[in-house]
Design a protein around this motif. Structure first.
Motif, short mmCIF file in Angstrom:
data_model
loop_
_atom_site.label_atom_id
_atom_site.label_comp_id
_atom_site.label_asym_id
_atom_site.label_seq_id
_atom_site.Cartn_x
_atom_site.Cartn_y
_atom_site.Cartn_z
N GLU A 15 2.24 2.60 -3.28
CA GLU A 15 0.99 2.84 -4.55
C GLU A 15 1.45 3.85 -5.30
O GLU A 15 1.29 3.97 -6.50
CB GLU A 15 -0.20 3.08 -3.59
N ASP A 60 0.84 -1.23 -0.12
CA ASP A 60 -0.05 -0.07 -0.12
C ASP A 60 0.81 1.20 -0.17
O ASP A 60 0.39 2.27 -0.78
CB ASP A 60 -1.01 -0.09 1.23
N LYS A 73 -0.80 -4.57 -8.01
CA LYS A 73 -1.78 -3.74 -7.23
C LYS A 73 -2.93 -4.88 -6.90
O LYS A 73 -3.50 -4.62 -5.97
CB LYS A 73 -2.38 -2.82 -8.28
N GLU A 84 -4.16 -5.48 -3.17
CA GLU A 84 -5.49 -5.24 -2.81
C GLU A 84 -6.01 -6.59 -2.04
O GLU A 84 -6.92 -6.27 -0.93
CB GLU A 84 -6.46 -4.88 -3.77
N LYS A 103 -4.91 -6.44 1.29
CA LYS A 103 -5.70 -5.36 2.14
C LYS A 103 -6.97 -5.70 2.63
O LYS A 103 -7.49 -5.24 3.66
CB LYS A 103 -5.63 -4.19 1.34
N LYS A 104 -7.62 -6.47 1.72
CA LYS A 104 -9.03 -6.65 1.97
C LYS A 104 -9.39 -7.87 2.88
O LYS A 104 -10.49 -8.15 3.48
CB LYS A 104 -9.92 -7.20 0.68
#
Length: 435
Positions: free
Chosen positions: A385, A382, A409, A413, A416-417
């Motif tokens: 980015e 992140d 990317k 993600e 992160k999710k």
């Protein structure tokens, strides 16, 4: 008289100095949270000597590899944590279903012959006895045949309830049972190590010594004794009043117990609340209601298609970091570092994030990743980015680099999710003692 007092005092001082007055070293509590099944095995083999152990079995079928938003049923994978820790994920069960929790360098150090409350209030454990009589349950067979995971723990010096909740197994019943357990050890280890047992024979001290890390990797399962070790199966993050995750977990736990235990306790109904008199209040929650879509089997999506998962608002579960996913993630970061090196001096801080990300991925054990490592990977990705976006804009002619940037990317993600490093509500399923 004074001389005798001096002698007695000196003797007492020497006694304590030589540990005969020892009141315990490295005390530790092991806290069990979630729908575990417990069994006291008094015949566990330690090189020809029978020692008592406490076996904790997790109904893995009740866990989700990917827990989507709104999932009412699936628990997170079993987690061992002293602050940092790791998950026992479904993928590793292809190698082993039974594990021993080492106290330092020892599997199953000898403890008491049976669980005792000691000075703590009376246990509220739900005790179920096989129809064939006490101590007849074949827990090894039940664990393997149902795809469960079992942890072999030393017998504690005492234990106590870690929360009690009302529940019933028949329409007119109302019983209070433990929804968590604390195991108290007077002489704990300096550190804990999880190792797996051979699948080809009955588990023993001798054959429960297989490292969970891949060859050439540092052993990730060593956790420092900080006073409390938590063995958790966290509930999904939802507020449905019927507690469907409790009911589903109990269904899967009872499949492990099997027909050996009859049907009196086949259906569990947790109280929705408890009144001022300590009586449970229950809702009409019918799992056969077609609107509920109560899962008959574990139907969780196990796809490796990261883009498909993200499009459906799913995340890669951190306890299921597939080896191929990690390898591809690592390859993409390496490609970016090689082909985007001209940007190194443009933003040295963000470049250092990518370098650190590559290092973490290189050292990650995909079978037993540390939770802190996974969180750091997500944060480093992140934090990179802005650099990734700038490279994507400037290097449109470089197809290999663009492909690596786009996949990076997506992979970032996915981390992160994920919900597995976030907190979840305590489960209200009973902790079961097979006796």
């Amino acid at each position: 008289m004074n001389r005798w007092m001096i002698v007695i005092c000196c003797a007492g001082f020497l006694c304590c100095a030589t540990s005969c007055c020892d009141k315990g070293k490295n005390r530790v509590d092991i806290v069990l949270e979630g729908p575990w099944i417990l069994y006291q095995d008094t015949q566990f083999d330690d090189h020809g000597i029978k020692v008592p152990v406490l076996v904790a079995i997790a109904p893995i079928a009740a866990t989700g590899e990917t827990i989507a938003p709104g999932d009412l049923y699936h628990h997170h994978s079993p987690q061992l944590s002293t602050g940092d820790g790791f998950y026992i994920k479904k993928g590793y069960l292809k190698k082993a279903h039974i594990y021993c929790l080492f106290f330092d360098d020892k599997c199953a150090p000898k403890g008491l012959e049976a669980l005792v409350n000691g000075v703590y209030p009376q246990s509220r454990l739900l005790g179920l006895t096989p129809k064939a009589g006490p101590k007849t349950w074949e827990w090894v067979k039940a664990t393997k045949s149902n795809g469960a995971a079992a942890l072999i723990l030393p017998m504690p010096d005492s234990y106590s309830n870690d929360g009690v909740w009302n529940m019933r197994f028949a329409a007119n019943g109302d019983e209070k049972h433990s929804i968590g357990l604390q195991l108290h050890y007077t002489n704990g280890p300096r550190s804990f190590i999880l190792r797996s047992c051979d699948e080809s024979s009955l588990p023993t001290v001798a054959n429960c010594n297989n490292p969970v890390a891949d060859s050439g990797q540092p052993e990730p399962s060593r956790l420092e004794n900080t006073g409390t070790l938590r063995l958790q199966m966290r509930a999904p993050d939802n507020t449905n009043a019927c507690d469907w995750h409790v009911r589903y977990a109990w269904d899967q736990a009872f499949k492990i117990l099997g027909a050996d235990f009859g049907s009196d306790y086949r259906n569990l109904e947790p109280a929705a609340s408890i009144d001022a008199n300590g009586k449970g209040k229950y809702l009409q929650c019918n799992k056969s209601d077609p609107a509920i879509k109560y899962p008959k089997e574990d139907t969780v999506n196990t796809t490796n298609d990261m883009k498909g998962m993200l499009e459906n608002n799913l995340a890669l579960p951190l306890e299921m970091t597939y080896t191929d996913f990690v390898n591809q993630f690592d390859t993409n970061v390496g490609t970016i570092l090689d082909l985007g090196v001209d940007e190194k001096d443009e933003d040295p801080v963000q470049w250092s994030y990518l370098v650190a990300l590559k290092s973490e991925l290189d050292n990650l054990n995909p079978n037993f990743p540390r939770i802190s490592q996974l969180m750091l990977i997500a944060e480093l990705g992140d934090s990179s980015e802005t650099l990734v976006a700038r490279l994507r804009k400037k290097q449109t002619h470089n197809e290999k680099l663009i492909k690596a940037l786009d996949e990076l990317k997506t992979q970032t993600e996915a981390f992160k999710k994920d919900a597995d490093t976030k907190n979840g509500a305590d489960c209200r399923a009973a902790v079961v003692m097979v006796q």
